[in-house]
Motif scaffolding. Structure first.
Motif, PDB file in Angstrom:
ATOM      1  N   UNK A 232       0.764  -1.457  -0.009  1.00 23.02           N
ATOM      2  CA  UNK A 232      -0.069  -0.024  -0.114  1.00 23.02           C
ATOM      3  C   UNK A 232       0.718   1.409   0.218  1.00 23.02           C
ATOM      4  N   UNK A 233       2.199   1.126   0.050  1.00 22.07           N
ATOM      5  CA  UNK A 233       2.941   2.429   0.062  1.00 22.07           C
ATOM      6  C   UNK A 233       2.660   3.400  -1.029  1.00 22.07           C
ATOM      7  N   UNK A 234       2.579   2.782  -2.098  1.00 25.01           N
ATOM      8  CA  UNK A 234       2.118   3.579  -3.615  1.00 25.01           C
ATOM      9  C   UNK A 234       1.286   4.770  -3.383  1.00 25.01           C
ATOM     10  N   UNK A 235       0.098   4.161  -2.810  1.00 23.67           N
ATOM     11  CA  UNK A 235      -1.020   5.327  -2.464  1.00 23.67           C
ATOM     12  C   UNK A 235      -0.367   6.646  -2.191  1.00 23.67           C
ATOM     13  N   UNK A 236       0.515   6.604  -1.127  1.00 27.48           N
ATOM     14  CA  UNK A 236       1.023   7.539  -0.710  1.00 27.48           C
ATOM     15  C   UNK A 236       2.073   8.761  -1.498  1.00 27.48           C
ATOM     16  N   UNK A 237       2.534   8.100  -2.600  1.00 32.17           N
ATOM     17  CA  UNK A 237       3.230   8.703  -3.539  1.00 32.17           C
ATOM     18  C   UNK A 237       2.470   9.504  -4.542  1.00 32.17           C
ATOM     19  N   UNK A 238       1.040   9.257  -4.714  1.00 32.67           N
ATOM     20  CA  UNK A 238       0.511  10.031  -5.752  1.00 32.67           C
ATOM     21  C   UNK A 238      -0.932  10.751  -5.026  1.00 32.67           C
ATOM     22  N   UNK A 239      -0.923  10.819  -3.713  1.00 34.25           N
ATOM     23  CA  UNK A 239      -2.058  11.536  -3.158  1.00 34.25           C
ATOM     24  C   UNK A 239      -1.716  12.321  -1.877  1.00 34.25           C
ATOM     25  N   UNK A 240      -2.574  13.176  -1.432  1.00 34.26           N
ATOM     26  CA  UNK A 240      -2.540  13.613  -0.057  1.00 34.26           C
ATOM     27  C   UNK A 240      -2.729  12.524   0.920  1.00 34.26           C
ATOM     28  N   UNK A 241      -2.271  12.786   2.082  1.00 27.56           N
ATOM     29  CA  UNK A 241      -2.385  11.954   3.233  1.00 27.56           C
ATOM     30  C   UNK A 241      -3.813  11.485   3.378  1.00 27.56           C
ATOM     31  N   UNK A 242      -4.799  12.196   3.515  1.00 26.64           N
ATOM     32  CA  UNK A 242      -6.266  11.728   3.556  1.00 26.64           C
ATOM     33  C   UNK A 242      -6.693  11.139   2.266  1.00 26.64           C
ATOM     34  N   UNK A 243      -6.326  11.433   1.300  1.00 27.99           N
ATOM     35  CA  UNK A 243      -6.833  10.532  -0.165  1.00 27.99           C
ATOM     36  C   UNK A 243      -6.106   9.233   0.017  1.00 27.99           C
ATOM     37  N   UNK A 244      -4.783   9.438   0.276  1.00 31.38           N
ATOM     38  CA  UNK A 244      -3.954   7.943   0.339  1.00 31.38           C
ATOM     39  C   UNK A 244      -4.661   6.980   1.418  1.00 31.38           C
ATOM     40  N   UNK A 245      -4.818   7.576   2.395  1.00 32.14           N
ATOM     41  CA  UNK A 245      -5.389   6.934   3.611  1.00 32.14           C
ATOM     42  C   UNK A 245      -6.717   5.906   3.016  1.00 32.14           C
ATOM     43  N   UNK A 246      -7.700   6.835   2.400  1.00 33.73           N
ATOM     44  CA  UNK A 246      -8.798   6.309   2.120  1.00 33.73           C
ATOM     45  C   UNK A 246      -8.523   5.534   0.805  1.00 33.73           C
ATOM     46  N   UNK A 247      -7.916   5.632  -0.230  1.00 38.15           N
ATOM     47  CA  UNK A 247      -7.809   4.746  -1.102  1.00 38.15           C
ATOM     48  C   UNK A 247      -7.075   3.504  -0.781  1.00 38.15           C
ATOM     49  N   UNK A 248      -6.102   3.636   0.176  1.00 38.64           N
ATOM     50  CA  UNK A 248      -5.428   2.146   0.492  1.00 38.64           C
ATOM     51  C   UNK A 248      -6.278   1.334   1.365  1.00 38.64           C
ATOM     52  N   UNK A 249      -7.032   2.140   2.056  1.00 35.95           N
ATOM     53  CA  UNK A 249      -8.239   1.361   3.105  1.00 35.95           C
ATOM     54  C   UNK A 249      -9.038   0.721   2.515  1.00 35.95           C
ATOM     55  N   UNK A 250      -9.629   1.436   1.338  1.00 33.91           N
ATOM     56  CA  UNK A 250     -10.477   0.765   0.189  1.00 33.91           C
ATOM     57  C   UNK A 250      -9.958  -0.351  -0.574  1.00 33.91           C
ATOM     58  N   UNK A 251      -8.866  -0.005  -1.066  1.00 32.54           N
ATOM     59  CA  UNK A 251      -8.298  -0.748  -1.850  1.00 32.54           C
ATOM     60  C   UNK A 251      -8.016  -2.340  -1.181  1.00 32.54           C
ATOM     61  N   UNK A 252      -7.442  -2.155   0.072  1.00 34.85           N
ATOM     62  CA  UNK A 252      -7.097  -3.401   0.895  1.00 34.85           C
ATOM     63  C   UNK A 252      -8.300  -4.299   0.875  1.00 34.85           C
ATOM     64  N   UNK A 253      -9.670  -3.929   0.998  1.00 35.99           N
ATOM     65  CA  UNK A 253     -10.728  -4.673   0.944  1.00 35.99           C
ATOM     66  C   UNK A 253     -11.213  -5.337  -0.104  1.00 35.99           C
ATOM     67  N   UNK A 254     -10.286  -5.283  -1.446  1.00 32.12           N
ATOM     68  CA  UNK A 254     -10.192  -6.313  -2.269  1.00 32.12           C
ATOM     69  C   UNK A 254     -10.066  -7.683  -1.812  1.00 32.12           C
ATOM     70  N   UNK A 255      -9.101  -7.752  -0.776  1.00 35.86           N
ATOM     71  CA  UNK A 255      -8.637  -8.934  -0.429  1.00 35.86           C
ATOM     72  C   UNK A 255      -8.837  -9.434   1.034  1.00 35.86           C
ATOM     73  N   UNK A 256      -8.796  -8.341   2.012  1.00 37.14           N
ATOM     74  CA  UNK A 256      -8.948  -8.408   3.578  1.00 37.14           C
ATOM     75  C   UNK A 256     -10.024  -7.547   4.132  1.00 37.14           C
ATOM     76  N   UNK A 257     -10.709  -8.002   4.999  1.00 33.93           N
ATOM     77  CA  UNK A 257     -11.962  -7.318   5.167  1.00 33.93           C
ATOM     78  C   UNK A 257     -11.906  -6.708   6.634  1.00 33.93           C
ATOM     79  N   UNK A 258     -11.027  -7.199   7.420  1.00 37.24           N
ATOM     80  CA  UNK A 258     -10.699  -6.849   8.731  1.00 37.24           C
ATOM     81  C   UNK A 258     -10.437  -5.479   8.914  1.00 37.24           C
ATOM     82  N   UNK A 259     -11.199  -4.772   9.766  1.00 35.81           N
ATOM     83  CA  UNK A 259     -10.741  -3.156   9.839  1.00 35.81           C
ATOM     84  C   UNK A 259      -9.189  -2.878  10.176  1.00 35.81           C
ATOM     85  N   UNK A 260      -8.754  -3.662  11.099  1.00 35.83           N
ATOM     86  CA  UNK A 260      -7.369  -3.319  11.570  1.00 35.83           C
ATOM     87  C   UNK A 260      -6.407  -3.621   9.944  1.00 35.83           C
TER      88      UNK A 260
END
Length: 358
Positions: free
Chosen positions: A179-207
């Motif tokens: 998930x590091x690449x999301x932070x290379x092309x986004x503001x921190x808020x945007x990077x957090x949101x995109x990475x957290x949503x993208x993670x749910x393609x494979x993993x659903x636990x909130x942590x």
């Protein structure tokens, strides 16, 4: 995905170096840890001496510098972000990034089951044409099964601590290590949101998805010019706005507190966990990058433990590379890491895509 200010030549050069550093550093940490991923600390020391691994050691087929699924998935993440950003910039069509990310992970999944690129077909010019990526390097079960479920989250999915649809009980480190690449092309808020949503393609636990978002946010803050410690503190404030953040927050706070003690050791690192789950891998990578001022020693610290050495090494390398740029990484390891030309080229493509905004 917006660039806040028109960059000068100097700031653009620094940004390109940070992008290269983040991706190459992650690959180096991955390659250092991959051969010892399933070994205990005692076993690592028995095989490699009291200091443990001190450089690349033979992995599969006796080769040095091989990367694992961590770097593979990170690169496919980058490819998706480049494509989505270019679509938005040139056609004014946004909102398709999550589908393009899922498609990129489908291409990665293809490399895990086939011997090489399709013969006789027209090359796409993408990662799917790279023969070296067609190698199964201990991918996580949740990553494999998650991509196979063909789910891509709504780009506006609420991040409210609700378990995701896919593998809702899984918080494996397969979310954060890519998930590091999301932070290379986004503001921190945007990077957090995109990475957290993208993670749910494979993993659903909130942590699992919050830890992915946290790494992306830390990287984004560093790219903006924050110190690593400052980036972590700002990310903790960002996390606090989201229900169910407590495990991820506690892990990062533990890393900060332990780093403040100085005098790093493998035993102290292992007090943060083994790195098999997302928040532990994040905390361990952050601790190593914070506590050891020498880049080479920090990377070695991050892989010499009883746990998921390639993922903790990859995360630590992502952070160190984002802080110091590619010129701050050990040259001999940069030269010998698997896929270096491709990694450097796709890093430059990502940086160029963002810089074209202005």
């Amino acid at each position: 995905m917006t660039w806040p200010l028109k960059p000068t030549l100097e700031t653009a050069a620094v940004y390109r170096a940070r992008v290269r550093g983040c991706l190459l550093g992650g690959a180096i940490g991955d390659a250092l840890g991959y051969p010892v991923e399933f070994n205990s600390l005692d076993r690592i020391r028995a095989l490699h001496g009291e200091r443990g691994v001190t450089g690349f050691v033979p992995g599969a087929y006796g080769a040095l510098g091989l990367v694992s699924d961590d770097t593979q998935m990170t690169l496919f993440t980058v490819e998706a972000l480049i494509q989505a950003h270019a679509r938005e910039r040139t056609r004014g069509i946004g909102g398709a990034w999550s589908h393009m990310l899922f498609q990129a992970y489908e291409r990665w999944l293809e490399t895990q089951s086939k011997p090489g690129p399709e013969q006789g077909g027209a090359p796409t010019g993408g990662l799917i044409d790279e023969p070296w990526l067609y190698s199964r390097r201990a991918p996580g079960n949740a990553c494999l099964s998650g991509v196979a479920q063909k789910y891509h989250p709504d780009p506006m999915l609420k991040l409210d601590g609700t378990p995701g649809r896919v593998n809702p009980d899984s918080k494996g480190c397969g979310t954060v290590m890519r998930s590091a690449p999301f932070g290379l092309i986004n503001s921190a808020d945007g990077a957090f949101a995109m990475a957290a949503r993208g993670a749910q393609i494979t993993h659903g636990h909130p942590t699992g998805y919050y830890a992915a978002g946290a790494l992306a946010a830390i990287v984004a803050y560093v790219v903006e010019g924050d110190s690593l410690e400052g980036a972590v503190l700002r990310t903790l404030r960002l996390l606090a706005r989201h229900p169910g953040h407590e495990e991820t927050t506690a892990a990062l706070e533990g890393a900060l507190d332990l780093a403040a003690q100085g005098s790093p050791t493998a035993e102290k690192l292992q007090s943060l966990g083994a790195g098999w789950v997302a928040e532990q891998a994040l905390a361990m990578g952050v601790y190593c990058a914070l506590v050891e001022p020498d880049v080479k020693e920090a990377l070695l610290l991050s892989v010499n433990h009883s746990g998921d050495s390639d993922s903790t090494g990859s995360i630590c390398g992502n952070l160190l590379g984002a802080v110091h740029g590619d010129v701050g990484l050990p040259h001999e390891w940069v030269e010998r890491v698997e896929g270096r030309p491709t990694i450097a080229a796709i890093a430059d493509d990502l940086a160029a895509e963002r810089l074209q905004e202005r």
